[in-house]
Design an enzyme around this catalytic site. Structure first.
Site: not given
Ligand code: IMP
Ligand code: MG
Length: 193
Positions: A113, A162, A175
């Site tokens: 993300d 999301f 999940r």
């Molecule tokens: P980042 O550090 O912002 O890249 O977030 C990564 C983590 O956020 C992932 O491993 C997920 O656990 C969670 N995450 C990010 N986007 C989503 C989503 O759309 N649905 C569910 N979990 C998400």
């Molecule tokens: Mg998560």
């Protein structure tokens, strides 16, 4: 023993729509596996590292689809605090069981993300001096990237939505859904107030 009647919700009632179907996911995993097997054809020792919890289903399917030998390890990382947005702070809550120096590592993630979790993890693992480190993610949200991190294998690029299912949660639920889905907006309503 007296038991109370509790109404257990059906997860499927909370889904607005299926975003990526089970068969689309499995077909894409087949393509990724072909690519991984070709890229690692001359590498004898391959270690897949699963980022928990979200990566557990993807790792399971990816690992079972690979016909080459490989071993597995797990890392527990916490970057979300229950909502739909990353807090930015990454915490390793469970570390690898073994040193990885000199080993060929493929890190398996559910979704990238902001990229903060992965960029932190990548630096952390590189400091342990593996022979190589590549990253494989099922989902990627390029429009949300804040931390630049190289990704070697991407299942699907998705827009800024999301999503849940296939390992991904909202408040630790959903999940187990076998596909990637979008929740009904009322599931988030309390967070947007
Ligand atoms: P980042 O550090 O912002 O890249 O977030 C990564 C983590 O956020 C992932 O491993 C997920 O656990 C969670 N995450 C990010 N986007 C989503 C989503 O759309 N649905 C569910 N979990 C998400
Ligand atoms: Mg998560």
């Amino acid at each position: 023993m007296h038991t109370m009647n509790v109404l257990i919700p059906n997860l499927y009632d909370h889904i607005d729509r299926v975003f990526i179907s089970e068969s689309q996911i499995q077909a894409r995993i087949g393509e990724l596996v072909a690519q991984i097997e070709a890229d690692y054809a001359s590498v004898a020792d391959l270690l897949l590292i699963c980022v928990l919890k979200g990566g557990y289903i993807f790792l399971g399917d990816l690992s079972r689809a690979l016909s080459r030998p490989h071993s597995l390890d797990f890392m527990g990382v916490s970057s979300y605090r229950g909502g739909t947005r990353s807090s930015g702070a990454v915490q390793i809550i469970m570390d690898l069981k073994q040193p990885i120096d000199g080993r060929h590592i493929l890190l398996v993630e559910d979704i990238i993300d902001s990229g903060r979790t992965l960029s932190y993890l990548r630096q952390n693992l590189l400091a342990r001096q593996p022979a190589s480190l590549k990253i494989c993610t099922l989902l990627n949200k390029p429009s949300r990237r804040e931390a630049d991190v190289p990704v070697d294998y991407i299942g699907f690029d998705i827009p800024d939505e999301f999503v849940v299912g296939y390992g991904l949660d909202f408040d630790e639920l959903y999940r187990n859904l076998p596909f990637i889905a979008i929740l009904k907006p009322e599931r988030f309503a309390h967070l947007l107030e």
